[in-house]
Design an enzyme around this catalytic site. Structure first.
Site, PDB file in Angstrom:
ATOM      1  N   SER A 290       0.846  -1.202   0.000  1.00  0.00           N
ATOM      2  CA  SER A 290       0.000   0.000   0.000  1.00  0.00           C
ATOM      3  C   SER A 290       0.878   1.248   0.000  1.00  0.00           C
ATOM      4  O   SER A 290       0.941   1.989   0.980  1.00  0.00           O
ATOM      5  CB  SER A 290      -0.937  -0.027   1.208  1.00  0.00           C
ATOM      6  OG  SER A 290      -1.727  -1.192   1.201  1.00  0.00           O
TER       7      SER A 290
ATOM      8  N   GLY B 150       0.687   4.155  -1.453  1.00  0.00           N
ATOM      9  CA  GLY B 150       0.065   5.470  -1.285  1.00  0.00           C
ATOM     10  C   GLY B 150      -0.083   5.846   0.174  1.00  0.00           C
ATOM     11  O   GLY B 150       0.204   6.980   0.579  1.00  0.00           O
ATOM     12  N   ASP B 151      -0.516   4.887   0.993  1.00  0.00           N
ATOM     13  CA  ASP B 151      -0.672   5.146   2.427  1.00  0.00           C
ATOM     14  C   ASP B 151       0.659   5.418   3.094  1.00  0.00           C
ATOM     15  O   ASP B 151       0.795   6.344   3.909  1.00  0.00           O
ATOM     16  CB  ASP B 151      -1.342   3.947   3.091  1.00  0.00           C
ATOM     17  CG  ASP B 151      -2.798   3.805   2.716  1.00  0.00           C
ATOM     18  OD1 ASP B 151      -3.613   4.597   3.212  1.00  0.00           O
ATOM     19  OD2 ASP B 151      -3.124   2.904   1.927  1.00  0.00           O
ATOM     20  N   THR B 152       1.660   4.591   2.782  1.00  0.00           N
ATOM     21  CA  THR B 152       2.935   4.741   3.480  1.00  0.00           C
ATOM     22  C   THR B 152       3.671   6.002   3.038  1.00  0.00           C
ATOM     23  O   THR B 152       4.370   6.630   3.841  1.00  0.00           O
ATOM     24  CB  THR B 152       3.812   3.497   3.292  1.00  0.00           C
ATOM     25  OG1 THR B 152       3.918   3.177   1.907  1.00  0.00           O
ATOM     26  CG2 THR B 152       3.217   2.304   4.020  1.00  0.00           C
TER      27      THR B 152
ATOM     28  N   ALA C 108       2.031   8.771   4.999  1.00  0.00           N
ATOM     29  CA  ALA C 108       2.491   8.721   6.384  1.00  0.00           C
ATOM     30  C   ALA C 108       3.917   9.231   6.514  1.00  0.00           C
ATOM     31  O   ALA C 108       4.264   9.923   7.484  1.00  0.00           O
ATOM     32  CB  ALA C 108       2.398   7.300   6.902  1.00  0.00           C
TER      33      ALA C 108
END
Length: 398
Positions: free
Chosen positions: A167, A169-171, A174
């Site tokens: 994932s 995009g999420d990391t 973050a």
């Protein structure tokens, strides 16, 4: 293995709201660097990440929730919102990844929190950001990857856009959120002022898209899917050996000359089709075929030895098993074994990056059950005794 180091962010308290990946990965990064991260989970099943991952036993939680303490709080009821507010006001940093407007609906918006604690840093992660015409849309990491340009360029040219197996995009969101927090801490140290950090999934992806936008704006060029290569960068690809794939990056003139020597074809370095960066890019496919014809006659070990002896950037295409067996990973402790609370020892990636004076590390395993630190956190920080906790539990607040 757990770390005895307190880390660079020792003494910093972070309250982590939100679920799944972006907010929790930001919390993981801060916790790895020494922050005291208090994760707020909904009562009952807790964060859905507890059930995420591959394989029969879902163990991804053991990574993303390490170095955190868990409390439960029902943020959807006024009593829970009041409790969360008390907890947040004891912290230096709030991390949240709810849909924009959610904190405001709960009476926990930045205007309320900063009015009572002007030094608070609030990192907000969402699909599209806190404003703009799309801000109220639901957004996941994959959507951010698509809108930010990543998905369009990933995959084979004759197939629909693909994705990475993680994932990203999420990391990325973050990671940029963490960078923002560290910059905001520097500003606060000088001024005493907190602030709000607005991190959107699609904009985090956009940041790593290199020249994609100016190439179109200035040249009218749209990047397309190109499979395992970067167009015009050659030779740089995964090639086939007798016993598996092997990565070679020899796209610089002098490095390509060394590769030609290793292949026993030194004349390739002076061939007009391959002598320069631009020429190799124009003849990329036929050059890749030449390299692949050579590697396919050898084993991975044989090609690896040739690359090392000729000082050519190259490497094996690793699986997790390969990483665990590799002496370099072992020497640098890139992977460590953590004694988890319920599953025994599990190997996982170590804290990163490395610090010479204040090393990061894994000081505590992921909390086994939601709210396992309720008594300590709510007791020490908010002064709630057993009777108060029992009452909140009976009311469904924790």
């Amino acid at each position: 293995m757990t770390s005895a180091s307190v880390g660079s962010l020792a003494g910093l308290r972070v309250v982590e709201l939100g679920q799944l990946l972006a907010g929790p990965f930001c919390g993981q990064l801060l916790g790895d660097m020494g922050a005291d991260v208090i994760k707020v989970e909904p009562p009952g099943k807790g964060d859905p990440m507890r059930d995420w991952g591959q394989g029969d036993e879902k163990v991804q939680w053991e990574v993303i929730a390490r170095n955190k303490r868990s409390v439960t709080c029902n943020l959807r009821v006024p009593e829970g919102q009041a409790l969360a507010k008390q907890l947040i006001l004891t912290a230096d940093v709030l991390v949240e990844n709810f849909k924009p407007g959610t904190l405001e609906k709960w009476g926990l918006g930045p205007d309320v929190l900063l009015a009572e604690k002007p030094s608070l840093i609030i990192a907000r992660m969402s699909g599209y950001g806190q404003d703009g015409p799309y801000s109220d849309r639901a957004g996941f990491g994959g959507i951010g990857e698509a809108m930010g340009g990543w998905r369009y360029v990933v995959g084979e040219p004759d197939r629909p856009p693909a994705r990475m197996g993680i994932s990203i995009g999420d990391t990325l969101c973050a990671t940029y959120g963490t960078m923002g927090i560290l910059a905001a801490l520097h500003h606060r140290e000088k001024t005493g002022e907190g602030q709000v950090i607005d991190t959107a999934l699609y904009e985090a992806v956009l940041q790593v898209m290199e020249g994609l936008v100016p190439e179109y704006d200035y040249n009218g060029f749209i990047r397309e899917r190109s499979g395992s290569i970067l167009p015009g960068i050659a030779p740089s690809n995964v090639y086939t050996c007798k016993d598996g794939p092997f990565m070679i990056g020899a796209n610089k003139d002098e490095i390509f000359a060394r590769l030609a020597e290793a292949m026993g074809q030194p004349e390739l370095a002076s061939d007009p089709r391959y002598a320069t960066h631009l020429a190799r890019g124009q003849h990329q496919t036929e050059l890749d075929d030449l390299v692949n014809a050579w590697t396919s006659t050898l084993t991975i070990d044989e090609v690896d030895a040739a690359m090392i002896s000729h000082s050519i950037p190259a490497g094996r295409v690793y699986t997790a098993k390969d990483m665990l067996d590799d002496p370099h990973f072992q020497a640098r402790e890139a992977i460590v074994e953590v004694e988890t609370q319920t599953r025994g020892p599990i190997k996982m990636q170590n804290a990163f990056p490395k610090f010479s004076k204040t090393p990061s590390g894994i000081r505590r395993p992921a909390p086994a059950v939601p709210g396992q630190d309720n008594a300590v956190v709510y007791g020490d920080l908010l002064g709630l005794g057993p009777n108060g906790l029992d009452e909140l539990k009976a009311q469904g607040v924790i």
